[in-house]
Design a protein around this motif. Sequence first.
Motif, PDB file in Angstrom:
ATOM      1  N   TYR A 104       2.275  -6.012  19.468  1.00 51.97           N
ATOM      2  CA  TYR A 104       2.549  -4.597  19.739  1.00 51.97           C
ATOM      3  C   TYR A 104       1.520  -3.736  18.986  1.00 51.97           C
ATOM      4  CZ  TYR A 104       7.042  -6.197  21.521  1.00 51.97           C
ATOM      5  OH  TYR A 104       8.011  -6.830  22.246  1.00 51.97           O
ATOM      6  N   PRO A 105       1.128  -2.582  19.553  1.00 53.44           N
ATOM      7  CA  PRO A 105       0.192  -1.693  18.843  1.00 53.44           C
ATOM      8  C   PRO A 105       0.732  -1.330  17.460  1.00 53.44           C
ATOM      9  CG  PRO A 105       0.529  -0.952  21.089  1.00 53.44           C
ATOM     10  CD  PRO A 105       1.514  -2.043  20.856  1.00 53.44           C
ATOM     11  N   GLN A 106      -0.163  -1.292  16.484  1.00 55.32           N
ATOM     12  CA  GLN A 106       0.284  -1.064  15.097  1.00 55.32           C
ATOM     13  C   GLN A 106      -0.205   0.270  14.558  1.00 55.32           C
ATOM     14  OE1 GLN A 106      -1.756  -4.416  13.717  1.00 55.32           O
ATOM     15  NE2 GLN A 106      -0.044  -5.829  13.972  1.00 55.32           N
ATOM     16  N   MET A 107       0.576   0.782  13.605  1.00 56.29           N
ATOM     17  CA  MET A 107       0.166   1.988  12.864  1.00 56.29           C
ATOM     18  C   MET A 107       0.285   1.659  11.380  1.00 56.29           C
ATOM     19  SD  MET A 107       2.054   5.226  14.575  1.00 56.29           S
ATOM     20  CE  MET A 107       3.722   4.692  14.353  1.00 56.29           C
ATOM     21  N   ALA A 108      -0.590   2.247  10.573  1.00 54.18           N
ATOM     22  CA  ALA A 108      -0.480   2.032   9.127  1.00 54.18           C
ATOM     23  C   ALA A 108       0.225   3.244   8.519  1.00 54.18           C
ATOM     24  CB  ALA A 108      -1.861   1.876   8.519  1.00 54.18           C
ATOM     25  N   PRO A 109       1.320   3.047   7.757  1.00 52.22           N
ATOM     26  CA  PRO A 109       1.964   4.206   7.118  1.00 52.22           C
ATOM     27  C   PRO A 109       1.121   4.755   5.974  1.00 52.22           C
ATOM     28  CG  PRO A 109       3.265   2.189   6.772  1.00 52.22           C
ATOM     29  CD  PRO A 109       2.037   1.785   7.524  1.00 52.22           C
ATOM     30  N   MET A 141     -13.766  21.996   1.697  1.00 51.70           N
ATOM     31  CA  MET A 141     -12.381  21.729   2.114  1.00 51.70           C
ATOM     32  C   MET A 141     -11.633  20.867   1.095  1.00 51.70           C
ATOM     33  SD  MET A 141     -10.742  19.981   5.517  1.00 51.70           S
ATOM     34  CE  MET A 141     -10.346  18.401   4.805  1.00 51.70           C
ATOM     35  N   TYR A 142     -10.434  21.315   0.757  1.00 48.02           N
ATOM     36  CA  TYR A 142      -9.526  20.566  -0.121  1.00 48.02           C
ATOM     37  C   TYR A 142      -8.266  20.259   0.670  1.00 48.02           C
ATOM     38  CZ  TYR A 142     -12.138  21.313  -4.471  1.00 48.02           C
ATOM     39  OH  TYR A 142     -13.081  21.274  -5.455  1.00 48.02           O
ATOM     40  N   SER A 143      -7.609  19.151   0.302  1.00 44.61           N
ATOM     41  CA  SER A 143      -6.392  18.769   1.012  1.00 44.61           C
ATOM     42  C   SER A 143      -5.379  18.204   0.026  1.00 44.61           C
ATOM     43  CB  SER A 143      -6.746  17.738   2.098  1.00 44.61           C
ATOM     44  OG  SER A 143      -5.617  17.466   2.894  1.00 44.61           O
ATOM     45  N   ALA A 144      -4.206  17.831   0.540  1.00 44.51           N
ATOM     46  CA  ALA A 144      -3.189  17.190  -0.310  1.00 44.51           C
ATOM     47  C   ALA A 144      -3.615  15.735  -0.546  1.00 44.51           C
ATOM     48  CB  ALA A 144      -1.844  17.254   0.395  1.00 44.51           C
ATOM     49  N   LEU A 145      -2.994  15.077  -1.536  1.00 41.47           N
ATOM     50  CA  LEU A 145      -3.347  13.686  -1.847  1.00 41.47           C
ATOM     51  C   LEU A 145      -2.781  12.758  -0.778  1.00 41.47           C
ATOM     52  CD1 LEU A 145      -2.448  13.689  -5.651  1.00 41.47           C
ATOM     53  CD2 LEU A 145      -4.732  13.967  -4.629  1.00 41.47           C
ATOM     54  N   ALA A 146      -3.616  11.824  -0.294  1.00 41.21           N
ATOM     55  CA  ALA A 146      -3.137  10.903   0.742  1.00 41.21           C
ATOM     56  C   ALA A 146      -3.473   9.476   0.359  1.00 41.21           C
ATOM     57  CB  ALA A 146      -3.782  11.243   2.084  1.00 41.21           C
ATOM     58  N   GLY A 147      -2.680   8.535   0.861  1.00 38.19           N
ATOM     59  CA  GLY A 147      -2.984   7.133   0.581  1.00 38.19           C
ATOM     60  C   GLY A 147      -2.149   6.189   1.428  1.00 38.19           C
ATOM     61  N   PHE A 148      -2.735   5.045   1.759  1.00 39.18           N
ATOM     62  CA  PHE A 148      -2.034   4.030   2.553  1.00 39.18           C
ATOM     63  C   PHE A 148      -0.924   3.379   1.728  1.00 39.18           C
ATOM     64  CE2 PHE A 148      -6.149   4.379   4.599  1.00 39.18           C
ATOM     65  CZ  PHE A 148      -5.797   4.383   5.938  1.00 39.18           C
ATOM     66  N   CYS A 149       0.207   3.118   2.367  1.00 39.45           N
ATOM     67  CA  CYS A 149       1.297   2.395   1.693  1.00 39.45           C
ATOM     68  C   CYS A 149       0.888   0.936   1.537  1.00 39.45           C
ATOM     69  CB  CYS A 149       2.570   2.441   2.531  1.00 39.45           C
ATOM     70  SG  CYS A 149       3.256   4.077   2.694  1.00 39.45           S
ATOM     71  N   ASP A 150       1.229   0.354   0.397  1.00 37.06           N
ATOM     72  CA  ASP A 150       1.007  -1.078   0.195  1.00 37.06           C
ATOM     73  C   ASP A 150       2.167  -1.834   0.807  1.00 37.06           C
ATOM     74  OD1 ASP A 150      -1.359  -0.867  -1.103  1.00 37.06           O
ATOM     75  OD2 ASP A 150      -0.562  -1.201  -3.133  1.00 37.06           O
ATOM     76  N   ILE A 151       1.929  -3.072   1.150  1.00 31.77           N
ATOM     77  CA  ILE A 151       3.000  -3.881   1.731  1.00 31.77           C
ATOM     78  C   ILE A 151       4.111  -4.072   0.684  1.00 31.77           C
ATOM     79  CG2 ILE A 151       2.204  -6.246   1.171  1.00 31.77           C
ATOM     80  CD1 ILE A 151       2.509  -6.447   4.452  1.00 31.77           C
ATOM     81  N   GLY A 152       5.342  -3.945   1.112  1.00 30.32           N
ATOM     82  CA  GLY A 152       6.480  -4.133   0.204  1.00 30.32           C
ATOM     83  C   GLY A 152       6.923  -2.859  -0.498  1.00 30.32           C
ATOM     84  N   GLU A 153       6.171  -1.762  -0.326  1.00 29.66           N
ATOM     85  CA  GLU A 153       6.509  -0.512  -1.028  1.00 29.66           C
ATOM     86  C   GLU A 153       7.444   0.366  -0.206  1.00 29.66           C
ATOM     87  OE1 GLU A 153       2.857   1.243  -3.715  1.00 29.66           O
ATOM     88  OE2 GLU A 153       2.804   1.565  -1.569  1.00 29.66           O
ATOM     89  N   SER A 154       8.303   1.122  -0.917  1.00 30.15           N
ATOM     90  CA  SER A 154       9.036   2.203  -0.249  1.00 30.15           C
ATOM     91  C   SER A 154       8.106   3.427  -0.230  1.00 30.15           C
ATOM     92  CB  SER A 154      10.311   2.534  -1.022  1.00 30.15           C
ATOM     93  OG  SER A 154       9.963   3.075  -2.285  1.00 30.15           O
ATOM     94  N   LEU A 155       8.499   4.451   0.536  1.00 32.16           N
ATOM     95  CA  LEU A 155       7.681   5.673   0.554  1.00 32.16           C
ATOM     96  C   LEU A 155       7.622   6.293  -0.834  1.00 32.16           C
ATOM     97  CD1 LEU A 155       8.822   7.513   3.787  1.00 32.16           C
ATOM     98  CD2 LEU A 155       6.766   6.169   3.402  1.00 32.16           C
ATOM     99  N   GLU A 156       8.783   6.300  -1.515  1.00 23.75           N
ATOM    100  CA  GLU A 156       8.857   6.897  -2.850  1.00 23.75           C
ATOM    101  C   GLU A 156       7.889   6.188  -3.803  1.00 23.75           C
ATOM    102  OE1 GLU A 156      11.314   5.902  -0.987  1.00 23.75           O
ATOM    103  OE2 GLU A 156      12.829   7.467  -0.828  1.00 23.75           O
ATOM    104  N   GLU A 157       7.856   4.848  -3.708  1.00 20.79           N
ATOM    105  CA  GLU A 157       6.947   4.089  -4.578  1.00 20.79           C
ATOM    106  C   GLU A 157       5.487   4.368  -4.228  1.00 20.79           C
ATOM    107  OE1 GLU A 157       9.896   0.260  -5.483  1.00 20.79           O
ATOM    108  OE2 GLU A 157       8.643   0.273  -3.689  1.00 20.79           O
TER     109      GLU A 157
END
Length: 352
Positions: free
Chosen positions: A195-200, A224-240
């Motif tokens: 299935y097509p995948q997306m990275a959180p 240009m400045y923006s908010a901090l962004a980053g890919f979730c690691d496997i096994g992490e919750s959003l909060e983590e």
Amino acid sequence: MSLYCGIACRRKSLWCYRLLSTYVTKTRYLLELKEDDDACKTAQQTGAFYLFHSLAPLLQKSEHQYLAPQHSLSELEKLLAKFGQDTQRIEDSVLLGCSEKHEAWFALDLVLNSSSPINASLQKPQMETELKGSFIELRKALFQLNEKDASLLSTAQALLRWHDAHQFCSRSGQPSKKNMAGSKRVCPSNKIIYYPQMAPVVITLVSDGTQCLLARQSSFPKGMYSALAGFCDIGESLEEAVRREVAEEVGLEVERLQYSASQHWPFPNSSLMIACHATVKPGQTEIQVNLRELEAAAWFSHDEVATALRRNNPYTQQQNGTFPFWLPPKLAIAHQLIKEWVEKPTCSALPA
Ligand SMILES: NC(=O)c1ccc[n+]([C@@H]2O[C@H](COP(=O)([O-])OP(=O)(O)OC[C@H]3O[C@@H](n4cnc5c(N)ncnc54)[C@H](O)[C@@H]3O)[C@@H](O)[C@H]2O)c1
Ligand SMILES: [Mg+2]
């Protein structure tokens, strides 16, 4: 528009038909097209096609906006014949959605090919002349599209890219086969479904209660400045993921978190951007920028951010050679997050 559901539901031994909303009938119709190749092929007969060339959408310029032209199946068949391509190629198209009247929308890349051999006798400039438009990189055009086209073309690019990059089963090495809608691929030898995948990705606007923290990467447009962004690691919750990304990038610990909204983002691959507000502990505001990830990060006052949000022409270089501080355009979720903070600076509530 509302339709009676074809599925009868049994209540008190009587069959009754529930009135379904336009949204529900549309959703059920799209699900049918994803699951039934014949139904999807039938939908192509009355459908509308968006065209791409090497993942760049066909666009037409209209004043300060780009428009995404649609082609009917018969127009597309004629075009493919002119371009020296087999009409079988239409089966490489992907389903994007449909109108309230169930006109299905598809996208086809005239160059990328996932099932039949390319026989394009015409070059890109000739195709553009024939199509009365230009193939423009989506990154350059996205912010000059209306919301509907921006969303459809983002989905289209993400799906077309995924199919192009996933033509083989990673277990058997055999070519996998796309279903008609393009919502999955199946390996004929072992029946594995892909299935097509997306990275959180988490995107966080950090605040200390009165100021907010914005950052820039060297690849961002100047100023240009923006908010901090980053890919979730496997096994992490959003909060983590939020806590880790903020700590990694600016050396701060966040203590409160509030979910804001989410957005599909097609660049560089498909991401699901999940936007949050967060606050640092009072008095703990000293930034330590991780220069491997960011070029700069700083605290900005409410006034500075509110002024930057109102700025119309951010690319204008100032007389001293610098660029004014500006923020991502409206369509980017970063903009929404920053706007939300400007309107309600105390929007972080839950413990992280
Ligand atoms: N729509 C918006 O408003 C908005 C705003 C900011 C960033 N973004 C997007 O968010 C994404 C992530 O931001 P970032 O670059 O700061 O992330 P990041 O801070 O996680 O740094 C990127 C690095 O993470 C690593 N990485 C880990 N998992 C990855 C994966 N699945 N795919 C790619 N790289 C992975 C790679 O080494 C990459 O160089 C970017 O693609 C950017 O386009 C969108
Ligand atoms: Mg980052």
